[in-house]
Each structure stands twice: as C-alpha cells, then as structure tokens.
Write an enzyme that holds these catalytic residues in place. Structure first.
Site, short mmCIF file in Angstrom:
data_model
loop_
_atom_site.label_atom_id
_atom_site.label_comp_id
_atom_site.label_asym_id
_atom_site.label_seq_id
_atom_site.Cartn_x
_atom_site.Cartn_y
_atom_site.Cartn_z
N LYS A 1 66.47 46.60 45.75
CA LYS A 1 66.76 45.16 45.74
C LYS A 1 65.49 44.36 45.43
O LYS A 1 65.51 43.44 44.62
CB LYS A 1 67.35 44.74 47.08
CG LYS A 1 68.70 45.39 47.39
CD LYS A 1 69.31 44.88 48.67
CE LYS A 1 68.56 45.34 49.89
NZ LYS A 1 68.62 46.82 50.10
N THR A 2 64.39 44.72 46.09
CA THR A 2 63.13 44.02 45.83
C THR A 2 62.67 44.25 44.39
O THR A 2 62.23 43.32 43.71
CB THR A 2 62.06 44.49 46.81
OG1 THR A 2 62.50 44.25 48.15
CG2 THR A 2 60.75 43.77 46.58
N ASP B 1 63.56 38.57 51.57
CA ASP B 1 64.11 39.85 51.99
C ASP B 1 64.70 39.71 53.39
O ASP B 1 64.24 38.87 54.19
CB ASP B 1 63.00 40.91 51.98
CG ASP B 1 63.55 42.32 52.01
OD1 ASP B 1 64.78 42.49 51.84
OD2 ASP B 1 62.76 43.26 52.20
N THR C 1 70.66 43.88 53.92
CA THR C 1 71.35 45.13 54.18
C THR C 1 72.63 44.89 54.97
O THR C 1 73.40 45.83 55.19
CB THR C 1 70.44 46.08 54.99
OG1 THR C 1 70.00 45.42 56.19
CG2 THR C 1 69.22 46.48 54.17
N ARG D 1 63.86 55.32 47.38
CA ARG D 1 62.69 55.25 48.27
C ARG D 1 62.47 56.59 48.97
O ARG D 1 61.33 57.06 49.09
CB ARG D 1 62.89 54.14 49.31
CG ARG D 1 61.70 53.97 50.26
CD ARG D 1 61.97 52.85 51.24
NE ARG D 1 62.09 51.58 50.56
CZ ARG D 1 62.67 50.50 51.10
NH1 ARG D 1 63.20 50.57 52.30
NH2 ARG D 1 62.72 49.38 50.41
#
Length: 356
Positions: A67-68, A112, A161, A220
C-alpha cells in the site's frame, strides 16, 4: 550515551538507504495486483491530461502487500511531491494543520493506518478533503475563536488494514477505494528476482521459488525471508548460490514448513484440534490457551489460516477444518465437519451444533 545514539542513528541511516531501493518507482516494476493497478493508472493518466490534482484514494488490505509503495508510485507517476505520516502520530488539530499547510498544489498526503486517527482529527479532515479549508480553534472558554486556513488542492491517500474501522463519513469522501489481495507464487518470484538483483544475491530460480511459496502471499515477508536465506547460506555454506535445498534448510531453521506455516500457526491448530476437539471455541479462550493477544490472533495468524482453508470463523467460534485435521492425522466427527462447512444461511451452522 552519545556514542550509543550515534551508532543507532548510523544503523537507521543505513537501513533507510537500503529499503527505498527495494520499493518500485513505476507501475511497470510493481508485479501483481493487476486490476488495482489498471484502475489507478487510468485515474493518474486522466488527472495528468486535465492537469488536475488526483481524487482522494483509500488503499486497504492486509499488511505487507504494497500500500505504501503504491502511494509513492502514484505520486511519482503524477509528478508531485508526497508527504507521508501515520494515523497515531497525528494527535492534535495543529499537527494536521501543519501537514496540510506544508503541501503545494497537487501534492499527496499519505496517511498510513488511517483508521487509527483520533475522531477529533478525523472530523477536521472532512472540510479539508471536500472544500480544502480547515477551521482551527484558538484559546478556550469565552475568549475562544477560530481561524480558517485555505489549503492547496491536495490528494489524500489513506492506507488501512481495517477498512471497517473507518467511519462512514470519512470513507465516503474517498473517490476510489482499492483492496489489495495476497500475491501468487509467480508474482512473488518476480519480486524476489528483483530483490536478489538489487541486493546482489546469487540465487537459482528453484531457490527463489521455494522462498516465494512459503511467504504467505506477502512481498514484505518474501523480502525478509530472502535476506535470512542469504545470511544462512553465507554462514553455513560459504556464500554459495541459493538452491532449493539450501532455501529449504534455512526456512526450516525458522520453523517455516513447506506450506508456509510457522510455529505459532501449528500451535494454534494443535490447540484447536487437541485441546478443544476441533472447536467451536471463542477467540478469547483460544488466546488464553496460546498465551497470545486476541488482536494478534485475529490480525496476524488467522487471516492466512482461513485463506488456506485450515480454519473457519463461525457464529459459535473458531472451528478447525478437515484440511487441518488431515495435517495432524485427526479425524473430525460428522458434526464437526458440518460445522466447519456451513451452508448458505447462518442458522444451518447453529442447527448443526444443537444436534444430538
């Protein structure tokens, strides 16, 4: 103490210098999430052609899916600056005002974990997102007054999230909401190939495939695991190329099995099958049995187990599936199997529990 702070700062700087190189800068370098990328590319291209700021965007999905990274790609493709922050950091209206007034026309503000914004701050965002103004209260009591700050036309990109925890008024102000899903093994292999090249890791395709299929569909995790395998091979094998066998040995040392399940995943299923006879059992009871926080079970471990078909959430509690039972050589009763495979209507699952 000054020396300790210096060492810490140097380590942080080194990590900051490495990490951005792993983040793609263009949509073309971002594998997977094809439908989401297509929507975002259309939105960015249309805004560029009209020379207008982008509409506000909401990116949601499990952690570690990019997302980032997507937020930075959007800003880079649009050719504007981006300022990144996090929901819990913004504690006072003045914090938000400082962020917004520091933006230029068309810039992106990325927040975020936006669902963790305090409600008071969230309400200030309503007018900022719609009318590009913000009213700040000065002083208190009889002498209280407010000033209106005009803001440049900016783009807010929120990442979360937990989309359900965002209030309806804030959620409705986003022009587009995109959900990111877990990645396929093929997409993770593409990501790991790029990571291996950037970090100068020598690896065979079968070695990267072994890491990719144990990464729980999350880039990740995949990038963290490939670093671990690199360290393992360097110490144990003198820096040889990462093969399938070496990747398997390195991941087994982390208690990550062929299905990508780690020690806590297996403990959770074992507790459900052997302590609670396959369920149903409430998440609070399960958390106590495992010595873990409820939120950790719900946010970290359960999503992947549910996705892979090992666990189900029912109105009565958590239930182990036949797939979990076969993994541990356990046979569920017919009633448990029916509960683990409920019908289209919730009352069917309830009836199966009440059977004699």
């Amino acid at each position: 103490m000054p020396e300790e702070r210096f060492i810490t700062s140097q380590l942080n700087k080194r990590e900051d210098a490495i990490e951005p190189t792993l983040r793609p800068q263009q949509f073309a370098d971002f594998p997977g999430q094809d439908r989401v990328k297509e929507r975002l590319q259309i939105m960015v291209q249309a805004a560029k052609e009209r020379n207008e700021p982008l509409g506000h965007l909401l990116l949601c999905g499990p952690p570690g899916l990019g997302k980032t990274t997507l937020a930075f790609i959007i800003a880079n493709t649009r050719g504007v600056a981006i300022k990144a922050t996090s929901g819990p950091i913004i504690e006072k209206p003045g914090d938000l005002a400082g962020l917004l007034t520091g933006l230029s026309e068309g810039d992106v503000l990325f927040i975020d974990e936006i669902h963790r914004l305090p409600m008071a701050i969230e309400e200030y965002l309503y007018s900022a997102m719609e009318d590009f103004v913000i009213d700040i209260m000065l002083d208190q009591g009889a002498g209280a007054r407010s000033i209106r700050l005009n803001l440049p036309r900016f783009t807010l990109i929120g990442a979360t999230t937990r989309q359900g925890r965002i209030s309806a008024p804030l959620r409705s102000r986003f022009a587009l909401a995109c959900r990111l899903d877990y990645y396929t093994t093929a997409d993770l292999e593409t990501i790991l190939n790029r990571t291996a090249g950037l970090l100068k890791i020598t690896a065979e395709p079968v070695g990267l495939r072994e890491i990719a299929r144990r990464s729980r569909g999350t880039p990740r995790i995949a990038n963290n695991l490939v670093r671990w395998v690199r360290d393992f091979v360097q110490v144990k094998e003198g820096g040889r190329s990462i093969t399938g066998e070496l990747a398997d040995a390195a991941l087994k040392m982390l208690d990550i099995d062929e299905s990508g399940l780690d020690e806590m995943d297996n403990r959770l299923m074992e507790a459900l099958l052997f302590k609670f006879k396959g369920g149903p059992v409430g998440v609070k009871t399960l958390a106590v049995a495992l010595g873990e926080e409820e939120s950790t079970l719900e946010d970290v471990y359960e999503p992947y187990l549910i996705q892979e078909g090992y666990l189900m959430r029912t109105p009565q509690g958590r239930v182990a599936t036949d797939k979990a039972a076969r993994r541990f050589g356990v046979t569920l009763s017919a009633r448990k199997r029916r509960l683990a495979q409920p019908g289209l209507f919730p009352d069917q699952a309830v009836e199966s529990v009440d059977e004699a």
